[in-house]
Design a protein around this motif. Sequence first.
Motif, PDB file in Angstrom:
ATOM      1  N   LEU A   1      51.615  13.810  27.237  1.00  0.00           N
ATOM      2  CA  LEU A   1      50.830  14.859  28.208  1.00  0.00           C
ATOM      3  C   LEU A   1      49.444  14.429  28.443  1.00  0.00           C
ATOM      4  O   LEU A   1      49.046  14.450  29.624  1.00  0.00           O
ATOM      5  CB  LEU A   1      50.740  16.281  27.498  1.00  0.00           C
ATOM      6  CG  LEU A   1      52.244  16.986  27.321  1.00  0.00           C
ATOM      7  CD1 LEU A   1      51.998  18.389  26.551  1.00  0.00           C
ATOM      8  CD2 LEU A   1      52.739  17.156  28.704  1.00  0.00           C
ATOM      9  N   LEU A   2      48.859  13.805  27.301  1.00  0.00           N
ATOM     10  CA  LEU A   2      47.460  13.362  27.366  1.00  0.00           C
ATOM     11  C   LEU A   2      47.478  12.069  28.479  1.00  0.00           C
ATOM     12  O   LEU A   2      46.649  12.208  29.541  1.00  0.00           O
ATOM     13  CB  LEU A   2      46.662  12.953  26.286  1.00  0.00           C
ATOM     14  CG  LEU A   2      45.328  12.537  26.243  1.00  0.00           C
ATOM     15  CD1 LEU A   2      44.287  13.620  27.103  1.00  0.00           C
ATOM     16  CD2 LEU A   2      44.970  12.074  24.808  1.00  0.00           C
ATOM     17  N   LEU A   3      48.418  11.347  28.461  1.00  0.00           N
ATOM     18  CA  LEU A   3      48.745   9.913  29.095  1.00  0.00           C
ATOM     19  C   LEU A   3      48.763  10.424  30.810  1.00  0.00           C
ATOM     20  O   LEU A   3      48.345   9.895  31.568  1.00  0.00           O
ATOM     21  CB  LEU A   3      49.573   9.207  28.617  1.00  0.00           C
ATOM     22  CG  LEU A   3      49.545   8.496  27.455  1.00  0.00           C
ATOM     23  CD1 LEU A   3      50.718   7.707  26.948  1.00  0.00           C
ATOM     24  CD2 LEU A   3      48.279   7.482  27.475  1.00  0.00           C
ATOM     25  N   ILE A   4      49.718  11.485  30.775  1.00  0.00           N
ATOM     26  CA  ILE A   4      50.050  11.831  32.234  1.00  0.00           C
ATOM     27  C   ILE A   4      48.678  12.380  32.796  1.00  0.00           C
ATOM     28  O   ILE A   4      48.604  12.427  34.146  1.00  0.00           O
ATOM     29  CB  ILE A   4      51.328  13.033  32.040  1.00  0.00           C
ATOM     30  CG1 ILE A   4      52.420  12.157  31.543  1.00  0.00           C
ATOM     31  CG2 ILE A   4      51.504  13.622  33.283  1.00  0.00           C
ATOM     32  CD1 ILE A   4      53.693  13.394  31.289  1.00  0.00           C
ATOM     33  N   GLY A   5      47.989  13.188  32.001  1.00  0.00           N
ATOM     34  CA  GLY A   5      46.960  13.809  32.671  1.00  0.00           C
ATOM     35  C   GLY A   5      45.747  12.754  32.989  1.00  0.00           C
ATOM     36  O   GLY A   5      45.316  12.949  34.016  1.00  0.00           O
ATOM     37  N   ILE A   6      45.550  11.563  32.378  1.00  0.00           N
ATOM     38  CA  ILE A   6      44.802  10.556  32.580  1.00  0.00           C
ATOM     39  C   ILE A   6      45.393   9.964  34.085  1.00  0.00           C
ATOM     40  O   ILE A   6      44.712   9.492  34.837  1.00  0.00           O
ATOM     41  CB  ILE A   6      44.597   9.572  31.614  1.00  0.00           C
ATOM     42  CG1 ILE A   6      44.216  10.138  30.332  1.00  0.00           C
ATOM     43  CG2 ILE A   6      43.822   8.261  32.250  1.00  0.00           C
ATOM     44  CD1 ILE A   6      44.202   9.376  28.984  1.00  0.00           C
ATOM     45  N   ALA A   7      46.749   9.594  33.997  1.00  0.00           N
ATOM     46  CA  ALA A   7      47.551   8.825  35.129  1.00  0.00           C
ATOM     47  C   ALA A   7      47.145   9.642  36.230  1.00  0.00           C
ATOM     48  O   ALA A   7      47.149   9.211  37.456  1.00  0.00           O
ATOM     49  CB  ALA A   7      48.859   8.654  34.701  1.00  0.00           C
ATOM     50  N   ALA A   8      47.428  10.909  36.297  1.00  0.00           N
ATOM     51  CA  ALA A   8      47.094  12.022  37.406  1.00  0.00           C
ATOM     52  C   ALA A   8      45.761  11.802  38.106  1.00  0.00           C
ATOM     53  O   ALA A   8      45.653  11.555  39.274  1.00  0.00           O
ATOM     54  CB  ALA A   8      47.002  13.322  37.058  1.00  0.00           C
ATOM     55  N   ILE A   9      44.696  11.714  37.327  1.00  0.00           N
ATOM     56  CA  ILE A   9      43.374  11.045  38.118  1.00  0.00           C
ATOM     57  C   ILE A   9      43.116   9.658  38.285  1.00  0.00           C
ATOM     58  O   ILE A   9      42.734   9.792  39.405  1.00  0.00           O
ATOM     59  CB  ILE A   9      42.402  11.381  36.804  1.00  0.00           C
ATOM     60  CG1 ILE A   9      42.268  12.756  36.177  1.00  0.00           C
ATOM     61  CG2 ILE A   9      40.893  11.116  37.211  1.00  0.00           C
ATOM     62  CD1 ILE A   9      41.451  13.020  35.083  1.00  0.00           C
ATOM     63  N   VAL A  10      43.804   8.794  37.601  1.00  0.00           N
ATOM     64  CA  VAL A  10      43.949   7.778  38.271  1.00  0.00           C
ATOM     65  C   VAL A  10      44.567   7.559  39.693  1.00  0.00           C
ATOM     66  O   VAL A  10      44.439   6.612  40.557  1.00  0.00           O
ATOM     67  CB  VAL A  10      44.716   6.588  37.313  1.00  0.00           C
ATOM     68  CG1 VAL A  10      44.807   5.114  37.810  1.00  0.00           C
ATOM     69  CG2 VAL A  10      43.742   6.453  36.043  1.00  0.00           C
ATOM     70  N   VAL A  11      45.500   8.335  39.946  1.00  0.00           N
ATOM     71  CA  VAL A  11      46.323   8.446  41.235  1.00  0.00           C
ATOM     72  C   VAL A  11      45.228   8.850  42.345  1.00  0.00           C
ATOM     73  O   VAL A  11      45.383   7.975  43.469  1.00  0.00           O
ATOM     74  CB  VAL A  11      47.334   9.792  41.244  1.00  0.00           C
ATOM     75  CG1 VAL A  11      47.475   9.937  42.879  1.00  0.00           C
ATOM     76  CG2 VAL A  11      48.426   9.545  40.586  1.00  0.00           C
TER      77      VAL A  11
END
Length: 433
Positions: free
Chosen positions: A219-229
Amino acid sequence: MIPATREKNWFGHPRGLSVLFLTEMWEMFSFFGMRALLVYYMTKHLDMDQEYASLVYGAYAAFVYFTPVFGGMIADRWLGRRNAVVIGGITMALGHFMMASEPLFYPALATIALGNGLFLPSLASQIEGLYRDGDPRSKTAYNIYYVGINLGGFLAPLVCGSLGEWYGWHWGFAAAGLGMMLSVAIYLAGRRYLPPEPPRRERVATRPPVDRVVIDRFLLLIGIAAIVVVFRGAYEQTGNTIALWADQGVDRQLGSWVIPMTWFQAINSLVVFAFTPPLVARWARLARRGVETPWLDKMAFGAFIVGCSFLMLAAVEAWCEAHGTRASWLWLFAFFVLLTTGELYILPVGLGLFGRMAPEGFRATSIATWFFAGFFGNLLAGALGTLWSQLTHAWFFTLIAAVAGVSASLLYMLGRRMGDLEGQASAAVVLAR
């Protein structure tokens, strides 16, 4: 992990890192070689209009980052990472050779994206297995690996770009295919230096259960990935609208010689070579003194610098539009220097973060999650690229600078939240140290 008796060093790192470095270098040679030509090939050879070409470019680049999500899962569960690298590499080479035929243009793009899905996460996810737990060298391994990515990215526009511009687009695509075949050959020749891979039954049996710890990490990784989008929506303009600006809005005259437009794509990688060693050395000195900059603070700073690079172009274009002239190629050079400086603080740092936070047994899947951010990021970049023909270039670059600024702000705020978590006892299972 390779036993100590078999470990051989390469500039202070395990010999296997050199195998992964060179394998990725030639894979990136093929990828960036094709990317340097793609927009020009569509607009100049296939006669696509700019908006449609930007959408095609964005969709292709997006699926290059989408397929690793499933490729990483397939490698973790069935194929194994070694088989996935070989099968993916051969598939990508086939796709590059297919680009030589106009009727196979769309199938070729799909073939490259599918092969990349197996290749990309399976190769990068082998880095951590080269090091013992707690080995401080693993912190800089991803930066060294990132130099390999950019060495291929530096050579590709000079070789594939020159062949495409001077002798025909198909020659450039063929050179990219040869680079991919060389990548697979190097990987096969160096397999003995890579971490061993357990048989499939063992991989399934030893994989830990998907408990709350694993879910929290993802979940934390997905949150970071969403910002990198959001960040990639700005950054990925380099192969799209920046390439168009290099062709139409930049005076590339150097004496009596005109600099090939594809060559500017090599500046990004050239700056990576020049800046990575002193940057890694600086971080190492700070670490020895007990000063560690949080991962997300580094990434936020990188996104901010990228935003500044586009803001600089906005100012240059506003002046050029007011005076009815074209920008000097020196401004494009300065843009790539500034953009790449920011890139070094976010992309290799983010890749290392995802590698180190990966739950055991899900490393390729975790790396794939990082690349998945590139899928939506490139879709966003392609959509933003359609505005190139509708806005003045100055306003377009201002918009892209704002997109990068939003990602910097979000990364900084998430970093503050992670700073709070680090002070709690439960942080040890959320943030890999």
